[in-house]
Design an enzyme around this catalytic site. Structure first.
Site, mmCIF file in Angstrom:
data_model
loop_
_atom_site.group_PDB
_atom_site.id
_atom_site.type_symbol
_atom_site.label_atom_id
_atom_site.label_comp_id
_atom_site.label_asym_id
_atom_site.label_seq_id
_atom_site.Cartn_x
_atom_site.Cartn_y
_atom_site.Cartn_z
ATOM 1 N N LEU A 184 11.172 -20.300 -4.820
ATOM 2 C CA LEU A 184 10.514 -19.853 -4.825
ATOM 3 C C LEU A 184 8.794 -19.527 -5.394
ATOM 4 O O LEU A 184 9.161 -19.544 -5.969
ATOM 5 C CB LEU A 184 10.387 -18.242 -4.599
ATOM 6 C CG LEU A 184 9.557 -16.583 -3.943
ATOM 7 C CD1 LEU A 184 9.473 -16.895 -2.907
ATOM 8 C CD2 LEU A 184 9.922 -15.465 -4.065
ATOM 9 N N HIS A 196 2.141 3.027 -9.187
ATOM 10 C CA HIS A 196 1.890 2.517 -9.445
ATOM 11 C C HIS A 196 2.922 1.499 -10.740
ATOM 12 O O HIS A 196 3.358 0.455 -9.687
ATOM 13 C CB HIS A 196 0.438 1.684 -9.841
ATOM 14 C CG HIS A 196 -0.936 2.356 -9.588
ATOM 15 N ND1 HIS A 196 -0.982 1.563 -8.028
ATOM 16 C CD2 HIS A 196 -1.745 3.184 -9.789
ATOM 17 C CE1 HIS A 196 -2.134 2.004 -7.425
ATOM 18 N NE2 HIS A 196 -2.230 3.287 -8.822
ATOM 19 N N ASP A 254 0.889 -0.875 0.315
ATOM 20 C CA ASP A 254 0.444 0.199 0.155
ATOM 21 C C ASP A 254 0.606 1.498 0.122
ATOM 22 O O ASP A 254 1.665 1.199 0.292
ATOM 23 C CB ASP A 254 -0.931 0.112 0.818
ATOM 24 C CG ASP A 254 -2.740 1.058 1.180
ATOM 25 O OD1 ASP A 254 -1.912 1.656 0.136
ATOM 26 O OD2 ASP A 254 -2.861 2.003 2.072
HETATM 27 C C1 IPE Z 1 -5.426 -2.889 0.093
HETATM 28 O O1 IPE Z 1 -4.618 -1.756 -0.629
HETATM 29 C C2 IPE Z 1 -4.981 -3.224 -1.842
HETATM 30 C C3 IPE Z 1 -3.889 -3.498 -2.527
HETATM 31 C C4 IPE Z 1 -3.174 -2.897 -1.554
HETATM 32 C C5 IPE Z 1 -4.009 -3.889 -3.705
HETATM 33 P P1 IPE Z 1 -6.333 -0.635 -0.710
HETATM 34 O O2 IPE Z 1 -5.006 1.043 -0.417
HETATM 35 O O3 IPE Z 1 -6.811 -0.377 -1.580
HETATM 36 O O4 IPE Z 1 -6.533 -0.110 1.031
HETATM 37 P P2 IPE Z 1 -7.663 0.183 1.782
HETATM 38 O O5 IPE Z 1 -8.676 1.354 0.743
HETATM 39 O O6 IPE Z 1 -6.830 2.138 2.177
HETATM 40 O O7 IPE Z 1 -8.492 -0.139 2.449
HETATM 41 C C1 IPE Z 2 -1.937 0.381 -3.177
HETATM 42 O O1 IPE Z 2 -1.638 1.638 -3.284
HETATM 43 C C2 IPE Z 2 -2.041 -0.094 -4.391
HETATM 44 C C3 IPE Z 2 -3.380 -0.694 -4.651
HETATM 45 C C4 IPE Z 2 -4.077 -0.563 -4.314
HETATM 46 C C5 IPE Z 2 -4.223 -1.555 -6.447
HETATM 47 P P1 IPE Z 2 -2.539 2.684 -3.267
HETATM 48 O O2 IPE Z 2 -3.032 3.144 -4.578
HETATM 49 O O3 IPE Z 2 -3.984 1.718 -2.292
HETATM 50 O O4 IPE Z 2 -1.470 3.808 -2.226
HETATM 51 P P2 IPE Z 2 -2.581 4.701 -1.388
HETATM 52 O O5 IPE Z 2 -3.149 4.575 -0.405
HETATM 53 O O6 IPE Z 2 -3.457 5.724 -2.101
HETATM 54 O O7 IPE Z 2 -1.608 6.138 -1.152
HETATM 55 MG MG MG Z 3 -4.268 2.073 -0.343
#
Ligand code: IPE
Ligand code: IPE
Ligand code: MG
Length: 246
Positions: free
Chosen positions: A129, A35, A18
């Site tokens: 792995l 991303h 995240d």
């Molecule tokens: C969880 O992160 C999903 C992934 C990392 C793929 P999110 O950014 O979607 O989660 P919330 O919305 O903060 O709970």
């Molecule tokens: C996690 O990073 C990746 C996915 C959920 C695909 P985020 O896109 O949720 O990044 P933040 O949390 O908005 O910074």
């Molecule tokens: Mg996020």
């Protein structure tokens, strides 16, 4: 730290990757830039786990809830998955990584699913792995699909409903053929599970870091492992019992 703890290595690590969006926003860039940058951290996490002799690494790439994001971001992520499959599989295969995708793949484009299946088939014999990538995955979905499979086995007459227990149910949950998740890591500072693995993390050690996913490297993961090695995993026992058993 005693020497036993110093050598305690998790068999299976699961990571909620995240913080990509915030990483990009801080640089006044579109979220998709974060991303893209996050893929470098994916590579270093895989390399780290290979070097450490970790058996399984499970990465949360796209949740069942992430479809609610703006169409442009979802589209960019799907494109990224396509390109990553095109670009990374050769090297992963050469490094002995066995790739597996978990989640409800039926909602993804047929072309993407075909590439995922090709990558899984190609790397099936690898043993360095196990890399599980969770795409359109939700912990609740996983439990429901396991319940469905269990019910179907009962309907076929292969399973007596009164004999359903944790072990027979667990066989149908994703990742059942791999070691239990020992260490659950979430980057990006949020202290929640966000519907990632639920059943599988019942006794995992949880580790949260403020570091945003694109900034993750071997040092950050090394710190998580060092912390893990210090935890006393009691699993219901007393501390004295655990020490006596070691
Ligand atoms: C969880 O992160 C999903 C992934 C990392 C793929 P999110 O950014 O979607 O989660 P919330 O919305 O903060 O709970
Ligand atoms: C996690 O990073 C990746 C996915 C959920 C695909 P985020 O896109 O949720 O990044 P933040 O949390 O908005 O910074
Ligand atoms: Mg996020």
């Amino acid at each position: 730290m005693d020497s036993d703890a110093a050598h305690r290595i998790p068999r299976h690590i699961a990571i909620v990757m995240d913080g990509n969006g915030r990483w990009a926003e801080r640089r006044r860039q579109p979220r998709s830039f974060g991303h893209r940058e996050g893929q470098k951290a994916v590579r270093s996490a895989i390399e780290f786990c290979r070097r450490q002799g970790i058996q399984s690494l499970t990465l949360f790439a796209f949740s069942s809830e992430n479809w609610k994001r703006p169409e442009s971001e979802v589209g960019a992520l799907m494109q990224l998955f396509m390109k990553a499959l095109e670009r990374e599989v050769d090297e992963l295969h050469a490094n002995g990584v066995r790739i597996h995708f978990v989640g409800d793949l039926s909602a993804l484009s047929p072309e993407l699913v075909q590439r995922m299946q090709a990558a899984m088939a190609r790397t099936l014999g690898n043993a360095a792995l196990r890399l599980n990538v969770a795409v359109n995955y939700g912990g609740r979905w996983d439990i429901v699909q396991a319940a469905r499979a269990t019910a179907q086995a009962a309907l076929r007459g292969d399973l007596d409903p009164s004999a359903i227990d944790e072990a027979s149910f667990a066989r149908h949950v994703c990742l059942a053929d791999q070691p239990p998740v020992d260490l659950f890591i979430r980057t990006g500072g949020e202290m929640r599970i966000s519907n990632f693995l639920l059943w599988q993390i019942a006794y995992a050690e949880l580790y949260f870091t403020e570091v945003l996913w694109p900034d993750v490297n071997a040092d950050i993961l090394g710190a998580a492992l060092a912390e893990y090695a210090q935890r006393e995993r009691r699993c219901g026992l007393t501390s004295a019992q655990v020490r006596a058993a070691n």
